[in-house]
Design an enzyme around this catalytic site. Sequence first.
Site, PDB file in Angstrom:
ATOM      1  N   GLU A  34      -5.852  17.474   6.081  1.00 32.56           N
ATOM      2  CA  GLU A  34      -6.639  17.597   7.213  1.00 32.56           C
ATOM      3  C   GLU A  34      -6.062  17.844   8.560  1.00 32.56           C
ATOM      4  O   GLU A  34      -5.263  17.327   8.928  1.00 32.56           O
ATOM      5  CB  GLU A  34      -7.692  16.560   7.158  1.00 32.56           C
ATOM      6  N   GLU A  65     -10.126  13.678   0.663  1.00 34.79           N
ATOM      7  CA  GLU A  65      -8.712  13.233   0.211  1.00 34.79           C
ATOM      8  C   GLU A  65      -8.636  13.220  -1.394  1.00 34.79           C
ATOM      9  O   GLU A  65      -7.264  13.554  -1.664  1.00 34.79           O
ATOM     10  CB  GLU A  65      -8.723  11.608   0.823  1.00 34.79           C
ATOM     11  N   PHE A  88      -4.789   8.631   7.899  1.00 33.49           N
ATOM     12  CA  PHE A  88      -4.643   7.394   8.327  1.00 33.49           C
ATOM     13  C   PHE A  88      -4.495   6.623   6.897  1.00 33.49           C
ATOM     14  O   PHE A  88      -5.173   6.823   5.727  1.00 33.49           O
ATOM     15  CB  PHE A  88      -5.911   6.733   8.824  1.00 33.49           C
ATOM     16  N   ASP A  90      -5.182   3.825   6.337  1.00 30.60           N
ATOM     17  CA  ASP A  90      -6.366   2.991   5.986  1.00 30.60           C
ATOM     18  C   ASP A  90      -7.237   3.740   4.902  1.00 30.60           C
ATOM     19  O   ASP A  90      -8.308   3.178   4.429  1.00 30.60           O
ATOM     20  CB  ASP A  90      -7.241   2.717   7.425  1.00 30.60           C
ATOM     21  N   PHE A  91      -7.347   5.105   4.805  1.00 27.83           N
ATOM     22  CA  PHE A  91      -8.262   5.859   3.929  1.00 27.83           C
ATOM     23  C   PHE A  91      -7.835   5.950   2.711  1.00 27.83           C
ATOM     24  O   PHE A  91      -8.277   6.587   1.872  1.00 27.83           O
ATOM     25  CB  PHE A  91      -8.307   7.240   4.657  1.00 27.83           C
ATOM     26  N   HIS A 134      -8.438   1.948  11.312  1.00 29.30           N
ATOM     27  CA  HIS A 134      -7.593   2.877  11.675  1.00 29.30           C
ATOM     28  C   HIS A 134      -6.285   2.435  12.186  1.00 29.30           C
ATOM     29  O   HIS A 134      -5.508   2.931  12.936  1.00 29.30           O
ATOM     30  CB  HIS A 134      -8.238   3.923  12.942  1.00 29.30           C
TER      31      HIS A 134
END
Length: 339
Positions: A34, A65, A88, A90-91, A134
């Site tokens: 992205e 993702e 990130f 976190d994703f 994040h």
Amino acid sequence: MTTVKQRMLTGNKAMAEAIAIEMKRNADVFVLGEDVGKYGGIFGSTQGLIDQFGEQRVIDTPISETAFIGAAIGAAAEGMRPIVELMFVDFFGVCMDQIYNHMAKIPYMSGGNVKLPMVLMTAVGGGYSDAAQHSQTLYATFAHLPGMKVVAPSTPYDLKGMMASAIRDDNPVVFMFHKSLQGLGWMDQLDAAVGEVPEGEYIVPLGKAKVVREGKDVTIVGLQMTMHYALEAAAKLKEEGIDAEVIDLRSLAPLDRDTIIESVKKTHRLVVVDEDYLSYGMTAEVSASVAESALYDLEAPIRRIAIPDVPIPYNKNLERFVLPGAERIYDEVIRLMNE
């Protein structure tokens, strides 16, 4: 006498330069994710690449993702060398099946017949009020899972050299870069985000820690921001007559236990500092490794500093409270030395 001018780069420019060099060396290297194209990556890690290599090799993807990491896995299985960005860390939850059940396991389950020479790069770290979804580092989450190399460089020099090594490696590599060390204009400017970076290609080996400051009284182990905080604390401790040795782990998997144990056998004291969570994390692994191999060399209990087991707060003061810093390291070493 002529002086050679140092070439200074920010972390993001060092990363982008490494990727550009490897893309020129090898036509099988390409980038996807992205905003990695025209935007240059939200944290600048692919800045300028689309102008050099075009949209066929620097591919902006939809926000999926699972799809683009899966595409990278397929490309790697067919012999290409993709670099795919998970914006990130976190994703990871929406694509962990691709990361761990595919990327990490296919080489093993194929008996080594299918190699996956790919880099999954992802941003980690807090300190700028981006809240619980994040701001994590999650080093241990990935280092705990076999089948992947996991690295976390702390300086622009290492960001460039370790990125080159990661791209050339025939194993899947999770390349975790810290947002605060990218040197981006819209974030707080840190001196640590700028460093000397040679021109041309060079590599820094994966899986090797670095003693960034030698000392004789106590070993402080950290990585990325906690390494820089440890250096700051060590300078203040020197004023108190305490000589701290600081180790930058640089890699979590493989973990360079030998460098840590050798240091502890010299200093006889250990403080481990992590921006990940306290329980089941890097501080526990390093402490256990020392307890197994150098327990009787210790003259005091091991100290661990990490984020308490709570989500990262949005509130700036609360976030500052949970994140390790130089003052906290200093205080912990003082208490340790007085035991």
